[in-house]
Design a protein around this motif. Structure first.
Motif, PDB file in Angstrom:
ATOM      1  N   UNK A  31       0.843  -1.185   0.000  1.00  0.00           N
ATOM      2  CA  UNK A  31       0.000   0.000   0.000  1.00  0.00           C
ATOM      3  C   UNK A  31       0.881   1.238   0.000  1.00  0.00           C
ATOM      4  N   UNK A  32       0.299   2.362  -0.336  1.00  0.00           N
ATOM      5  CA  UNK A  32       0.970   3.647  -0.250  1.00  0.00           C
ATOM      6  C   UNK A  32       0.157   4.538   0.673  1.00  0.00           C
ATOM      7  N   UNK A  33       0.842   5.277   1.522  1.00  0.00           N
ATOM      8  CA  UNK A  33       0.185   6.223   2.412  1.00  0.00           C
ATOM      9  C   UNK A  33       0.500   7.618   1.880  1.00  0.00           C
ATOM     10  N   UNK A  34      -0.547   8.358   1.539  1.00  0.00           N
ATOM     11  CA  UNK A  34      -0.421   9.653   0.871  1.00  0.00           C
ATOM     12  C   UNK A  34      -0.874  10.761   1.809  1.00  0.00           C
ATOM     13  N   UNK A  35      -0.069  11.796   1.899  1.00  0.00           N
ATOM     14  CA  UNK A  35      -0.409  12.961   2.703  1.00  0.00           C
ATOM     15  C   UNK A  35      -1.617  13.655   2.071  1.00  0.00           C
ATOM     16  N   UNK A  36      -2.706  13.812   2.816  1.00  0.00           N
ATOM     17  CA  UNK A  36      -3.934  14.399   2.266  1.00  0.00           C
ATOM     18  C   UNK A  36      -3.773  15.850   1.849  1.00  0.00           C
ATOM     19  N   UNK A  37      -2.929  16.578   2.543  1.00  0.00           N
ATOM     20  CA  UNK A  37      -2.788  17.995   2.234  1.00  0.00           C
ATOM     21  C   UNK A  37      -1.814  18.266   1.087  1.00  0.00           C
ATOM     22  N   UNK A  91      -0.579  -5.565  11.492  1.00  0.00           N
ATOM     23  CA  UNK A  91      -1.192  -6.524  10.573  1.00  0.00           C
ATOM     24  C   UNK A  91      -2.368  -5.850   9.873  1.00  0.00           C
ATOM     25  N   UNK A  92      -2.890  -6.501   8.860  1.00  0.00           N
ATOM     26  CA  UNK A  92      -3.916  -5.853   8.042  1.00  0.00           C
ATOM     27  C   UNK A  92      -5.261  -5.702   8.736  1.00  0.00           C
ATOM     28  N   UNK A  93      -5.413  -6.266   9.929  1.00  0.00           N
ATOM     29  CA  UNK A  93      -6.678  -6.119  10.647  1.00  0.00           C
ATOM     30  C   UNK A  93      -6.659  -4.930  11.603  1.00  0.00           C
ATOM     31  N   UNK A  94      -5.455  -4.343  11.833  1.00  0.00           N
ATOM     32  CA  UNK A  94      -5.345  -3.233  12.783  1.00  0.00           C
ATOM     33  C   UNK A  94      -4.494  -2.115  12.193  1.00  0.00           C
ATOM     34  N   UNK A  95      -4.955  -1.507  11.142  1.00  0.00           N
ATOM     35  CA  UNK A  95      -4.208  -0.426  10.523  1.00  0.00           C
ATOM     36  C   UNK A  95      -4.218   0.769  11.473  1.00  0.00           C
ATOM     37  N   UNK A  96      -3.033   1.259  11.838  1.00  0.00           N
ATOM     38  CA  UNK A  96      -2.976   2.361  12.801  1.00  0.00           C
ATOM     39  C   UNK A  96      -3.369   3.694  12.173  1.00  0.00           C
ATOM     40  N   UNK A  97      -3.709   4.633  13.046  1.00  0.00           N
ATOM     41  CA  UNK A  97      -3.891   6.002  12.586  1.00  0.00           C
ATOM     42  C   UNK A  97      -2.500   6.571  12.338  1.00  0.00           C
ATOM     43  N   UNK A  98      -2.302   7.137  11.196  1.00  0.00           N
ATOM     44  CA  UNK A  98      -1.018   7.758  10.891  1.00  0.00           C
ATOM     45  C   UNK A  98      -1.028   9.189  11.427  1.00  0.00           C
ATOM     46  N   UNK A  99      -1.196   9.286  12.751  1.00  0.00           N
ATOM     47  CA  UNK A  99      -1.205  10.594  13.400  1.00  0.00           C
ATOM     48  C   UNK A  99       0.237  11.046  13.646  1.00  0.00           C
ATOM     49  N   UNK A 100       0.403  12.209  14.262  1.00  0.00           N
ATOM     50  CA  UNK A 100       1.743  12.759  14.482  1.00  0.00           C
ATOM     51  C   UNK A 100       2.618  11.826  15.312  1.00  0.00           C
TER      52      UNK A 100
END
Length: 112
Positions: A31-37, A91-100
């Motif tokens: 997967x790729x995690x993209x900055x929303x802003x 793991x794929x069942x507990x995707x964390x919040x990509x918070x600060x």
């Protein structure tokens, strides 16, 4: 419509193999995690470990660490397998919040 050579569709990145600089296969991009802003890719989430997708962990690696190698047709990172064993993962069942806090822990681990 043709896609310009300096960009790539995310569906072509997902599944691409990741190697270390010694040429060892570490895993593949899940997967790729993209900055929303900003719209910039922040992390490539690599699958590592497990068997046939069972028990596979996902490791967010800062996108800036990956370099595409045309000879290997995959991404290369300056990491050893042992380094990944202690890296932030989920793991794929507990995707964390990509918070600060979480992103800081990833960046700190990789020395960024």
């Amino acid at each position: 419509m043709a896609i310009p050579a300096n960009v790539i569709s995310s569906d072509r990145v997902e599944g691409t193999t990741v190697y270390n600089t010694a040429g060892d296969k570490l895993g593949s991009i899940d997967d790729l995690m993209i900055d929303k802003l900003s719209g910039q890719v922040r992390y490539a989430v690599m699958e590592f470990g497990g068997f046939l997708g069972i028990g596979t962990d996902r490791y967010p690696i800062p996108w800036s660490m990956l370099k595409y190698d045309t000879a290997q047709e995959g991404y290369v990172v300056p990491l050893r397998k042992e380094t990944l064993e202690g890296a932030p993962k989920y793991d794929d069942t507990r995707i964390p919040d990509y918070d600060e806090s979480y992103t800081a822990s990833i960046n700190k681990y990789y020395g960024l």
